[in-house]
Design a protein around this motif. Structure first.
Motif, PDB file in Angstrom:
ATOM      1  N   HIS A 225      -1.299 -25.825 -14.197  1.00 46.52           N
ATOM      2  CA  HIS A 225      -0.145 -26.673 -14.259  1.00 46.52           C
ATOM      3  C   HIS A 225       1.214 -25.823 -13.684  1.00 46.52           C
TER       4      HIS A 225
ATOM      5  N   ILE B  75       6.125 -15.264 -14.617  1.00 51.42           N
ATOM      6  CA  ILE B  75       6.713 -16.461 -15.606  1.00 51.42           C
ATOM      7  C   ILE B  75       7.427 -15.481 -16.696  1.00 51.42           C
TER       8      ILE B  75
ATOM      9  N   ILE C 104       2.865 -22.864 -14.835  1.00 51.28           N
ATOM     10  CA  ILE C 104       3.811 -22.849 -16.154  1.00 51.28           C
ATOM     11  C   ILE C 104       4.883 -22.054 -15.755  1.00 51.28           C
ATOM     12  N   LYS C 105       6.276 -22.797 -16.102  1.00 47.90           N
ATOM     13  CA  LYS C 105       7.707 -22.152 -15.685  1.00 47.90           C
ATOM     14  C   LYS C 105       8.142 -21.299 -16.706  1.00 47.90           C
TER      15      LYS C 105
ATOM     16  N   ILE D  29      -2.682 -18.506 -20.987  1.00 46.40           N
ATOM     17  CA  ILE D  29      -1.296 -18.515 -20.204  1.00 46.40           C
ATOM     18  C   ILE D  29      -1.922 -18.667 -18.900  1.00 46.40           C
TER      19      ILE D  29
ATOM     20  N   ALA E 137       6.664 -27.551 -16.540  1.00 44.28           N
ATOM     21  CA  ALA E 137       5.497 -27.245 -17.410  1.00 44.28           C
ATOM     22  C   ALA E 137       5.955 -25.961 -18.312  1.00 44.28           C
ATOM     23  N   VAL E 138       5.893 -25.906 -19.506  1.00 51.54           N
ATOM     24  CA  VAL E 138       5.893 -24.903 -20.376  1.00 51.54           C
ATOM     25  C   VAL E 138       4.925 -24.640 -21.462  1.00 51.54           C
ATOM     26  N   ALA E 139       4.562 -23.343 -21.850  1.00 50.84           N
ATOM     27  CA  ALA E 139       3.698 -23.008 -22.675  1.00 50.84           C
ATOM     28  C   ALA E 139       4.261 -22.532 -24.150  1.00 50.84           C
TER      29      ALA E 139
ATOM     30  N   VAL F  37       7.089 -19.398 -21.098  1.00 47.11           N
ATOM     31  CA  VAL F  37       6.496 -19.309 -22.141  1.00 47.11           C
ATOM     32  C   VAL F  37       7.309 -19.153 -23.264  1.00 47.11           C
TER      33      VAL F  37
ATOM     34  N   PHE G 124      -3.384 -21.973 -17.929  1.00 45.80           N
ATOM     35  CA  PHE G 124      -2.428 -23.080 -17.876  1.00 45.80           C
ATOM     36  C   PHE G 124      -1.546 -23.181 -16.594  1.00 45.80           C
ATOM     37  N   HIS G 125      -1.465 -21.844 -16.376  1.00 49.56           N
ATOM     38  CA  HIS G 125      -0.494 -21.542 -15.117  1.00 49.56           C
ATOM     39  C   HIS G 125      -1.273 -21.954 -13.681  1.00 49.56           C
TER      40      HIS G 125
END
Length: 480
Positions: free
Chosen positions: A249, A285, A251-252, A242, A205-207, A254, A245-246
């Motif tokens: 999901h 992150i 997040i790996k 952020i 997952a990325v933002a 941004v 979402f983290h």
């Protein structure tokens, strides 16, 4: 198309065209099922009457080489060679099933029309020839001796150029970089590609911002990533998005464009920047900062970058000379932890064996000269003038029909069209009237927006471009 019919030949022009197309079909350039250029486009490319192209297509159609399909135009016949012909590869299927996805249909249409037709270009994100540094390049190539070895260089790029970029980052972006932690890339887009391919895995997952240039890039979906969208307002993203979402999901990574954001022109608020960096270091992150425009600030000598505020080494910094010097030079770079840079350099070496020394030499000579500051000063003044001209044109012709943030740098202006519009139909109307731009949906989920770019267009064409867009919008309303 470089070929042109021979007007001195005894063979009628329509037959020459038919023979030429048949030859290209026979040698496999146009496989079975391929859609041939439209009659209008081909007549323009070959500088002949449309009726001549119609006659050429009729000639091919009579021979069974092409056929007409409603909604598709003229295509190469799928049974062109009959049943006795050996089977050839199904190129169409291979094209459709490749893992690297093509650009969206709308982006391909925009690029094709902008390249092939005589349009006023508000779509292209590059500098016009008179704003690029071409004159300085000619001076360098005429007056300075090239004494580099023309062979494979260091995997991270030429050392002298990396040293010069390190000095450039310190002077113009307040970033203290070591040459050993810089990788030269073929523009910022290759930098993003290397980061995605080397540091992330399918399913991660990325933002990314919404709207954003990253949204238009198919490389995220091609890599099997799951992008989550961070809404952007006039002050940038909300950092707490952020966090949310983290938590949901994991997040790996941004991806942010904090200065004169493409497309909406916003600058990430200082307090939000601090919060982004706090979140990055707290959760571990990585932040990828894409910074093509910070040195174009119209009213300030320098705009802070995220990387200049990074105290914990969580930001990978990406930039290039494409938007401030020349897009065709293809010089970009990544600055980050040395281990990361070495990993990315190894991947780049596998792709292209490293950057070409000739553009590296030109870039080094230019960046290290006094001419660079003079060019940058002229560039800022010219872009500010174009910005003012397009703002005036919008107020004068579309005052009550659009809303926009006036950018303080960069090359884009992001407009909300108040009317309910069909983006594809409005774009078609605009192209008919000789102007092209990028519809907002290319960059994200927001509806009813358009991006006008004022970096490539000539100043004397700006008012006319907005006039043509205004006419297109009014015509579109009447059609509805």
């Amino acid at each position: 198309m470089n070929w042109k019919p021979n007007r001195e030949s005894q063979i009628p022009i329509y037959k020459q065209i038919a023979q030429y197309l048949e030859q290209r079909i026979s040698n496999g350039e146009y496989p079975a099922g391929t859609t041939l250029p439209s009659e209008r486009l081909l007549s323009k490319e070959l500088v002949v009457n449309r009726s001549t192209v119609v006659a050429a297509y009729e000639e091919l159609r009579a021979s069974g080489i092409v056929e007409s399909l409603k909604g598709k135009g003229t295509i190469v016949s799928r049974n062109i060679w009959g049943t006795s012909r050996k089977r050839i590869p199904n190129w169409e299927k291979l094209i459709e099933t490749g893992s690297f996805l093509p650009n969206t249909t709308m982006m391909r249409t925009i690029r094709k029309e902008a390249f092939e037709l005589d349009l006023i270009d508000l779509a292209s994100g590059e500098l016009s020839p008179d704003l690029s540094a071409s004159q300085y390049f000619r001076k360098i190539m005429s007056n300075e001796s090239f004494d580099y070895h023309v062979g494979y260089d260091h995997p991270q790029g030429n050392l002298k150029l990396r040293e010069t970029i390190a000095l450039h980052l310190k002077e113009f972006r307040d970033i203290h970089a070591s040459p050993s932690s810089i990788l030269i890339t073929s523009g910022a887009q290759q930098a993003l590609y290397l980061i995605v391919q080397c540091l992330l895995q399918p399913g991660d997952a990325v933002a990314i911002e919404d709207p954003s240039y990253c949204y238009s890039l198919r490389l995220f979906k091609s890599a099997g990533l799951r992008p989550f969208l961070l809404p952007v307002d006039d002050h940038g993203i909300n950092p707490d998005d952020i966090v949310q979402f983290h938590k949901q999901h994991r997040i790996k990574m941004v991806f942010l464009n904090p200065n004169f954001q493409n497309p909406n022109g916003s600058v990430l608020d200082l307090e939000r920047r601090k919060r982004v960096l706090e979140i990055s270091s707290y959760y571990g992150i990585p932040i990828v900062e894409d910074d093509p425009y910070s040195v174009t600030a119209f009213d300030k000598p320098q705009v802070s970058t995220l990387k200049s505020m990074d105290q914990n080494g969580t930001v990978l910094y990406v930039s290039s000379l494409s938007k401030i010097v020349a897009s065709g030079l293809r010089i970009g770079w990544i600055f980050g932890p040395k281990a990361v840079i070495e990993r990315l350099a190894d991947a780049k070496q596998q792709i292209d064996f490293g950057h070409s020394i000739i553009p590296e030499w030109i870039a080094n000579q230019f960046l290290s000269s006094e001419d660079f500051s003079a060019h940058l000063h002229k560039l800022r003044d010219s872009l500010a003038f174009n910005r003012d001209k397009i703002v005036f044109s919008l107020y004068d012709q579309l005052d009550d029909q659009v809303e926009f943030l006036i950018p303080e740098g960069g090359i884009h202006i992001w407009c909300k069209v108040k009317a309910d519009i069909n983006e594809q139909q409005l774009l078609k109307e605009a192209i008919k009237r000789g102007v092209v731009y990028v519809p907002g949906s290319v960059f994200g989920t927001q509806k009813g927006y358009v991006r006008f770019t004022f970096g490539r267009i000539k100043e004397e064409h700006i008012y006319e471009a907005i006039s043509r867009f205004s006419d297109s919008l009014h015509s579109f309303k009447k059609i509805k």
